[in-house]
Motif scaffolding. Structure first.
Motif, short mmCIF file in Angstrom:
data_model
loop_
_atom_site.label_atom_id
_atom_site.label_comp_id
_atom_site.label_asym_id
_atom_site.label_seq_id
_atom_site.Cartn_x
_atom_site.Cartn_y
_atom_site.Cartn_z
N TYR A 284 59.51 81.28 73.21
CA TYR A 284 60.89 80.97 72.85
C TYR A 284 61.79 81.11 74.07
O TYR A 284 61.55 81.95 74.95
CB TYR A 284 61.40 81.94 71.78
CG TYR A 284 60.89 81.69 70.40
CD1 TYR A 284 61.41 80.66 69.61
CD2 TYR A 284 59.89 82.49 69.84
CE1 TYR A 284 60.95 80.44 68.32
CE2 TYR A 284 59.44 82.29 68.55
CZ TYR A 284 59.97 81.25 67.81
OH TYR A 284 59.51 81.03 66.53
N ARG A 285 62.83 80.29 74.10
CA ARG A 285 63.90 80.55 75.04
C ARG A 285 64.51 81.89 74.66
O ARG A 285 64.71 82.19 73.48
CB ARG A 285 64.96 79.43 74.98
CG ARG A 285 66.09 79.56 75.98
CD ARG A 285 65.61 79.25 77.40
NE ARG A 285 66.71 79.40 78.35
CZ ARG A 285 67.49 78.39 78.76
NH1 ARG A 285 67.26 77.16 78.29
NH2 ARG A 285 68.47 78.59 79.61
N ARG A 286 64.79 82.73 75.63
CA ARG A 286 65.18 84.11 75.38
C ARG A 286 66.33 84.20 74.37
O ARG A 286 67.34 83.52 74.49
CB ARG A 286 65.60 84.78 76.69
CG ARG A 286 65.81 86.29 76.58
CD ARG A 286 66.12 86.88 77.94
NE ARG A 286 67.48 86.58 78.36
CZ ARG A 286 68.55 87.33 78.08
NH1 ARG A 286 68.39 88.44 77.37
NH2 ARG A 286 69.74 86.99 78.49
N THR B 86 66.73 83.18 71.33
CA THR B 86 67.07 81.99 70.56
C THR B 86 65.92 81.62 69.63
O THR B 86 64.83 82.20 69.69
CB THR B 86 67.35 80.77 71.46
OG1 THR B 86 66.11 80.25 71.96
CG2 THR B 86 68.27 81.12 72.63
N HIS C 183 59.63 76.47 73.35
CA HIS C 183 59.10 75.68 74.46
C HIS C 183 57.57 75.71 74.42
O HIS C 183 56.97 76.78 74.36
CB HIS C 183 59.57 76.26 75.81
CG HIS C 183 61.02 76.06 76.10
ND1 HIS C 183 61.47 75.43 77.23
CD2 HIS C 183 62.12 76.39 75.39
CE1 HIS C 183 62.80 75.39 77.21
NE2 HIS C 183 63.21 75.97 76.11
N VAL D 5 60.34 70.76 73.94
CA VAL D 5 61.39 71.69 73.51
C VAL D 5 61.75 71.35 72.07
O VAL D 5 62.15 70.21 71.77
CB VAL D 5 62.63 71.58 74.41
CG1 VAL D 5 63.71 72.55 73.94
CG2 VAL D 5 62.25 71.86 75.87
N HIS E 226 71.26 70.74 72.39
CA HIS E 226 70.43 71.83 72.90
C HIS E 226 71.30 72.93 73.48
O HIS E 226 71.14 74.12 73.17
CB HIS E 226 69.45 71.31 73.95
CG HIS E 226 68.71 72.39 74.67
ND1 HIS E 226 69.23 73.04 75.78
CD2 HIS E 226 67.50 72.97 74.43
CE1 HIS E 226 68.38 73.95 76.19
NE2 HIS E 226 67.32 73.93 75.39
N LEU F 197 71.65 76.63 72.00
CA LEU F 197 71.28 77.75 72.86
C LEU F 197 72.40 78.78 72.90
O LEU F 197 72.17 79.99 72.70
CB LEU F 197 70.98 77.24 74.27
CG LEU F 197 70.72 78.28 75.35
CD1 LEU F 197 69.35 78.90 75.16
CD2 LEU F 197 70.83 77.66 76.74
N GLN G 131 72.23 82.70 71.40
CA GLN G 131 72.35 83.80 72.36
C GLN G 131 73.61 84.62 72.10
O GLN G 131 73.61 85.83 72.30
CB GLN G 131 72.30 83.27 73.80
CG GLN G 131 70.92 82.76 74.18
CD GLN G 131 70.77 82.43 75.64
OE1 GLN G 131 71.75 82.13 76.34
NE2 GLN G 131 69.54 82.45 76.14
#
Length: 603
Positions: free
Chosen positions: A76-78, A80, A84, A98, A207, A211, A215
């Protein structure tokens, strides 16, 4: 083709936007997603469809394959819910996928469409890819009719037509043709309506906004010092289980993943159990995620108004539906071929008296917490008093209990305990509202129920509390006596009960719900939430080092996406049961908050 009965994994990564969710496997293939909401028909059903996604006749999937596949990595994107996946071929070529469901503020509202967005980029070499978009409908392997235009494909699913908009060649997608991926390509699967604007630039904007939204939400969490990554990932997954339109919180995103191999314990958990939701908001409250609590309280107020002081079901549909009839979807073979696949849940018909305590306990914070946008009022208190009246009226009556026994009823100690908690917390709320007569009224009722528990749930011959009034059996819910502040951790009666529970229900590093045979035989797997109850109890009785060891063992068994299902194998820790399970994620959060070193340790 591989053996259809052998394929299946819940080592999956969820994405979503609090309106829709999908489960993605480690090669970036959608294997489960229901539309138009979490309890709808599966549009992607491979998880229960009995075919390996690599098979020529695989169905219910959305795969972006790389030719000559060699390996995959995924993360994962940090902080979130953006996933990926990197696929690499045997020549070293690679692509990045993505995946996310758009979610962000727009025009004063949260934009959370019934949609998924995939961005696919070449990273190295000259990779060739293939898109296999094979939806299903009607709880079967049947494919919907499709039509296409110059840059879209329509899937004519009854009640929810969907449209894929892409800047890839439509013929490549329709014919599942291999082609060289030479530039970033986007795929937007959403409602059957034209996609306005440039797909690539709009996808990038979506996106970035999604994101930032995730976050920023994670940034507001009051995490413990230790295990922060575990806690944040669990909190995000809990939020994915929220149906934000109504505030409902589902118990899990799947149906019919068996609790143990070939056990028949296959249930549909895509509904809002008031018990599970209570524990969920309790855990998120510890992290300061008040948005989930506030939204869920709106859901509860609607349920309480609808019942008007009468019977409250243990579960409801995410749109307040009371009727959730259970049936078998015979056209799907089930997870690893282990049917049946159940749709709906017969527990809607159950009498489960603990629910009245969970309604009151979920609401009581609103009488004390001045941060809430909508603090509770006297009118709210009067409405909750009707729930308390019901709790007092039924506290000594048989029910199915929190474990939802289908063919027998008893007066379950946990249910009586929750009815006590309803009256006790109403007394607290009356006190803060300046209503001394009501406080005395509810305290008197709480005292009556307390006396019944202390005299009838205590078995003097055995020397411990029992799971039913006047009974002899044990279950793990007795550990909640300290969480609910009915007993102190050092109370000799609790310590004796804890000793008996460990002896009968503990299996090494895991815990059973109960050991006695039920409608489906003897339990074969550990219930993860009960293992976390064990960890909490160990800490509270002073065995903190042991509790930390067990917690570290539990998190060593997380899926690659950092999550847990409902159950686990005693010996191997292998996951079983529906996924991701809110109960288990609650345990991850609560135990981390309890066991972690304080933030002052780093100052």
């Amino acid at each position: 083709m591989s053996d259809a009965k052998q394929w299946g994994t819940i080592d999956l990564a969820p994405i979503g936007n609090c309106a829709v969710t999908a489960l993605v496997d480690r090669q970036g293939r959608y294997v489960w997603a229901c539309l138009p909401r979490v309890d709808g028909d599966p549009f992607f059903s491979a998880l229960l469809g009995g075919r390996d996604p690599d098979a020529d006749d695989a169905h219910g999937i959305w795969a972006i394959d790389i030719e000559n596949f060699a390996s995959a990595t995924q993360s994962y994107r940090r902080n979130t819910a953006i996933l990926h996946t990197i696929l690499t071929d045997t020549d070293g070529g690679s692509i990045e996928i993505v995946d996310f469901a758009p979610r962000f503020a727009r025009q004063g509202r949260t934009y959370r469409p019934t949609a998924f967005l995939r961005q696919v980029r070449p990273l190295r070499g000259t990779p060739r890819v293939r898109v296999r978009l094979r939806p299903t409908m009607g709880w079967s392997r049947a494919a919907p009719e499709r039509t296409s235009g110059s840059n879209h494909i329509r899937y004519l699913v009854p009640g929810q037509p969907m449209r894929l908009t892409t800047d890839a060649a439509i013929g490549h997608v329709l014919d599942e043709r291999w082609f060289r991926l030479e530039q970033e390509t986007s795929f937007f699967l959403g409602p059957d309506e034209p996609f306005a604007g440039s797909l690539r630039s709009t996808a990038r904007d979506m996106h970035d906004a999604t994101l930032a939204e995730w976050q920023e939400w994670a940034r507001g969490l009051a995490t413990p010092l230790e295990w922060q990554g575990v806690v944040i990932r669990a909190a995000i997954a809990l939020k994915l289980c929220v149906h934000e339109e109504t505030g409902a919180i589902v118990a899990a995103l799947t149906t019919s993943i068996p609790e143990a191999p070939d056990s028949g314990r296959n249930w549909d958990y895509r509904f809002c159990w008031l018990r599970d939701a209570y524990y969920t908001v309790q855990a998120l409250n510890r992290l300061g995620a008040l948005d989930v609590l506030e939204n869920y309280l709106g859901f509860l107020r609607n349920i309480v108004d609808e019942t008007q002081g009468g019977h409250i079901q243990p579960l409801y549909g995410v749109g307040f539906e009371a009727l959730l009839p259970e049936r078998i979807a015979a056209d799907l073979p089930g997870y690893r071929g282990m049917g049946p696949v159940r749709v709906g849940n017969q527990a809607q018909e159950h009498i489960q008296h603990d629910v009245y305590g969970q309604v009151v306990l979920s609401n009581v914070q609103a009488f004390f917490d001045q941060r809430l946008l909508r603090p509770a009022t006297r009118a709210d208190f009067q409405s909750l008093e009707r729930v308390g009246d019901r709790a007092f009226a039924v506290h000594d009556q048989p029910d199915a209990g929190l474990w939802e026994f289908r063919t027998r009823a008893s007066v379950h100690t946990y249910s009586v305990l929750m009815c006590w908690a309803a009256c006790d917390r109403l007394a607290n709320a009356a006190g803060v509202l300046g209503l001394p007569e009501r406080a005395a009224h509810w305290q008197a009722r709480a005292d009556i129920i307390r006396d019944r528990i202390e005299t009838e749930a205590w078995n003097a011959d055995l020397g411990h509390f029992t799971a039913t009034l006047g009974g002899t059996e044990l279950d793990a819910s007795l550990l909640q006596m300290i969480e609910l502040r009915f007993l102190a951790p050092d109370d000799p009666r609790f310590l004796a009960t804890f000793t008996a529970i460990e002896k009968v229900l503990r299996r090494g590093t895991a815990m059973l719900r109960y050991a006695d045979a039920d409608d489906f035989g003897t339990p074969e797997t550990a219930f993860n939430f009960c293992t976390f109850w064990l960890i909490e109890a160990l800490h509270l009785v002073g065995r903190t080092a042991e509790a930390r060891d067990l917690y570290n063992t539990a998190i060593s068994r997380l899926t690659h996406s950092g999550l847990l299902s409902e159950d686990s194998d005693f010996e191997t820790g292998a996951p079983w049961g529906n996924f991701p399970q809110t109960y288990s994620l609650v345990g991850l959060i609560n135990c981390a908050a309890m066991l972690s070193k304080r933030w002052s340790a780093v100052r």
